[in-house]
Write a protein that holds these residues in place. Sequence first.
Motif, PDB file in Angstrom:
ATOM      1  N   ASN A   1     -28.579  14.021  17.344  1.00 35.28           N
ATOM      2  CA  ASN A   1     -29.777  14.122  17.797  1.00 35.28           C
ATOM      3  C   ASN A   1     -30.692  13.301  17.968  1.00 35.28           C
ATOM      4  N   GLN A   2     -31.389  12.523  17.384  1.00 36.97           N
ATOM      5  CA  GLN A   2     -31.999  10.950  17.687  1.00 36.97           C
ATOM      6  C   GLN A   2     -31.337  10.456  18.931  1.00 36.97           C
ATOM      7  N   HIS A   3     -30.380  10.885  19.331  1.00 40.61           N
ATOM      8  CA  HIS A   3     -29.680   9.441  20.498  1.00 40.61           C
ATOM      9  C   HIS A   3     -29.161  10.335  21.372  1.00 40.61           C
ATOM     10  N   PHE A   4     -30.125  12.153  21.445  1.00 39.19           N
ATOM     11  CA  PHE A   4     -29.778  12.957  22.919  1.00 39.19           C
ATOM     12  C   PHE A   4     -30.731  12.536  24.053  1.00 39.19           C
ATOM     13  N   GLU A   5     -31.847  12.213  23.282  1.00 41.93           N
ATOM     14  CA  GLU A   5     -32.802  11.764  24.250  1.00 41.93           C
ATOM     15  C   GLU A   5     -32.635  10.187  25.433  1.00 41.93           C
ATOM     16  N   PRO A   6     -32.624   9.444  24.417  1.00 38.08           N
ATOM     17  CA  PRO A   6     -32.069   8.260  25.042  1.00 38.08           C
ATOM     18  C   PRO A   6     -30.733   8.426  26.283  1.00 38.08           C
ATOM     19  N   LEU A   7     -30.052   8.885  25.328  1.00 40.13           N
ATOM     20  CA  LEU A   7     -28.778   8.642  26.323  1.00 40.13           C
ATOM     21  C   LEU A   7     -28.776   9.658  27.323  1.00 40.13           C
ATOM     22  N   VAL A   8     -29.367  11.026  27.916  1.00 38.72           N
ATOM     23  CA  VAL A   8     -29.652  11.376  28.881  1.00 38.72           C
ATOM     24  C   VAL A   8     -30.614  11.390  29.758  1.00 38.72           C
ATOM     25  N   GLY A   9     -31.432  10.239  29.086  1.00 36.26           N
ATOM     26  CA  GLY A   9     -32.396   9.951  30.112  1.00 36.26           C
ATOM     27  C   GLY A   9     -33.826  11.135  30.304  1.00 36.26           C
TER      28      GLY A   9
ATOM     29  N   ASN B   1     -15.242   9.251  28.232  1.00 35.59           N
ATOM     30  CA  ASN B   1     -15.316   7.149  27.825  1.00 35.59           C
ATOM     31  C   ASN B   1     -16.832   6.709  27.622  1.00 35.59           C
ATOM     32  N   LEU B   2     -17.166   6.531  28.700  1.00 32.86           N
ATOM     33  CA  LEU B   2     -18.539   6.321  29.145  1.00 32.86           C
ATOM     34  C   LEU B   2     -19.349   6.892  28.039  1.00 32.86           C
ATOM     35  N   LEU B   3     -19.493   7.951  28.016  1.00 30.95           N
ATOM     36  CA  LEU B   3     -20.331   8.579  26.970  1.00 30.95           C
ATOM     37  C   LEU B   3     -20.625   8.402  25.764  1.00 30.95           C
ATOM     38  N   ASN B   4     -19.893   8.226  24.898  1.00 24.94           N
ATOM     39  CA  ASN B   4     -19.194   7.811  23.990  1.00 24.94           C
ATOM     40  C   ASN B   4     -19.533   6.429  23.182  1.00 24.94           C
ATOM     41  N   GLN B   5     -19.001   5.395  24.389  1.00 25.37           N
ATOM     42  CA  GLN B   5     -19.727   3.580  24.424  1.00 25.37           C
ATOM     43  C   GLN B   5     -20.654   3.673  24.664  1.00 25.37           C
ATOM     44  N   PHE B   6     -22.094   4.582  25.199  1.00 23.15           N
ATOM     45  CA  PHE B   6     -23.349   4.951  25.838  1.00 23.15           C
ATOM     46  C   PHE B   6     -23.965   5.220  23.735  1.00 23.15           C
ATOM     47  N   ILE B   7     -23.035   5.891  23.697  1.00 27.10           N
ATOM     48  CA  ILE B   7     -23.689   6.535  22.041  1.00 27.10           C
ATOM     49  C   ILE B   7     -23.567   5.535  21.091  1.00 27.10           C
ATOM     50  N   ASP B   8     -22.647   4.357  21.412  1.00 29.77           N
ATOM     51  CA  ASP B   8     -22.088   3.167  20.541  1.00 29.77           C
ATOM     52  C   ASP B   8     -23.315   2.537  20.550  1.00 29.77           C
ATOM     53  N   LEU B   9     -23.532   2.473  21.890  1.00 26.67           N
ATOM     54  CA  LEU B   9     -24.964   1.461  22.240  1.00 26.67           C
ATOM     55  C   LEU B   9     -25.547   1.317  22.220  1.00 26.67           C
ATOM     56  N   ILE B  10     -26.350   3.071  22.194  1.00 28.54           N
ATOM     57  CA  ILE B  10     -27.388   3.118  21.683  1.00 28.54           C
ATOM     58  C   ILE B  10     -27.915   3.084  19.759  1.00 28.54           C
ATOM     59  N   GLN B  11     -26.757   3.295  19.732  1.00 34.15           N
ATOM     60  CA  GLN B  11     -26.819   3.818  17.651  1.00 34.15           C
ATOM     61  C   GLN B  11     -26.607   1.148  17.522  1.00 34.15           C
ATOM     62  N   SER B  12     -26.785   0.566  18.279  1.00 35.51           N
ATOM     63  CA  SER B  12     -26.879  -0.510  18.029  1.00 35.51           C
ATOM     64  C   SER B  12     -28.155  -1.211  18.321  1.00 35.51           C
ATOM     65  N   GLY B  13     -29.093  -0.224  18.456  1.00 32.49           N
ATOM     66  CA  GLY B  13     -30.111  -0.433  19.431  1.00 32.49           C
ATOM     67  C   GLY B  13     -30.682  -0.834  20.811  1.00 32.49           C
ATOM     68  N   TYR B  14     -29.582  -0.910  21.265  1.00 37.69           N
ATOM     69  CA  TYR B  14     -29.579  -1.103  23.180  1.00 37.69           C
ATOM     70  C   TYR B  14     -30.143   0.315  23.829  1.00 37.69           C
ATOM     71  N   THR B  15     -31.611  -0.570  24.346  1.00 40.56           N
ATOM     72  CA  THR B  15     -32.254   0.179  25.355  1.00 40.56           C
ATOM     73  C   THR B  15     -31.299   0.826  26.878  1.00 40.56           C
ATOM     74  N   LEU B  16     -31.063   2.228  27.072  1.00 39.47           N
ATOM     75  CA  LEU B  16     -30.217   2.113  28.434  1.00 39.47           C
ATOM     76  C   LEU B  16     -30.983   2.608  29.317  1.00 39.47           C
ATOM     77  N   ALA B  17     -30.952   2.056  31.108  1.00 35.79           N
ATOM     78  CA  ALA B  17     -31.654   1.945  31.839  1.00 35.79           C
ATOM     79  C   ALA B  17     -30.592   2.720  32.439  1.00 35.79           C
TER      80      ALA B  17
ATOM     81  N   LYS C   1     -19.656  -2.770  25.336  1.00 39.52           N
ATOM     82  CA  LYS C   1     -20.833  -2.938  23.813  1.00 39.52           C
ATOM     83  C   LYS C   1     -20.998  -4.243  23.619  1.00 39.52           C
ATOM     84  N   LYS C   2     -19.902  -5.149  23.896  1.00 41.60           N
ATOM     85  CA  LYS C   2     -19.421  -6.278  24.812  1.00 41.60           C
ATOM     86  C   LYS C   2     -19.696  -6.593  25.947  1.00 41.60           C
TER      87      LYS C   2
END
Length: 122
Positions: A16-24, A62-78, A98-99
């Motif tokens: 839930n906490q990552h849904f909004e940053p993921l979809v934009g 694959n893209l979405l799962n990696q975005f979830i990992d990025l967001i969990q690492s504190g990355y702000t997705l644009a 992520k790398k």
Amino acid sequence: MKQDSQTTLRKIAVPNQHFEPLVGRLDENLKAIEKVLPVRVSGRGNEIFIEGEEEGVQQAENLLNQFIDLIQSGYTLAVADVKTAGELIKQDPSLDLKKFFLTNKVIPSSKKNVYPRSFNQK
């Protein structure tokens, strides 16, 4: 997307906490994925649905799962990150986003932050 070809539907559960940053905002990140990959993407509740041909669906998943990992690492997705990542995943499905996004250095500029957008700019 072709109507006569067989389509695949996948569902990805998103914390839930990552849904909004993921979809934009106004689903802008999901729309960007649809422009880059031959899939339809929608979000409801805390789930994201991907529909399309198998190859496109696998790339989007694959893209979405990696975005979830990025967001969990504190990355702000644009939105620009989504477009760049989509193009990179199309070229190399095994790419670790992520790398790629977390190890790139910011190139100093007086006007705005500039990030490399491809392997050649790194």
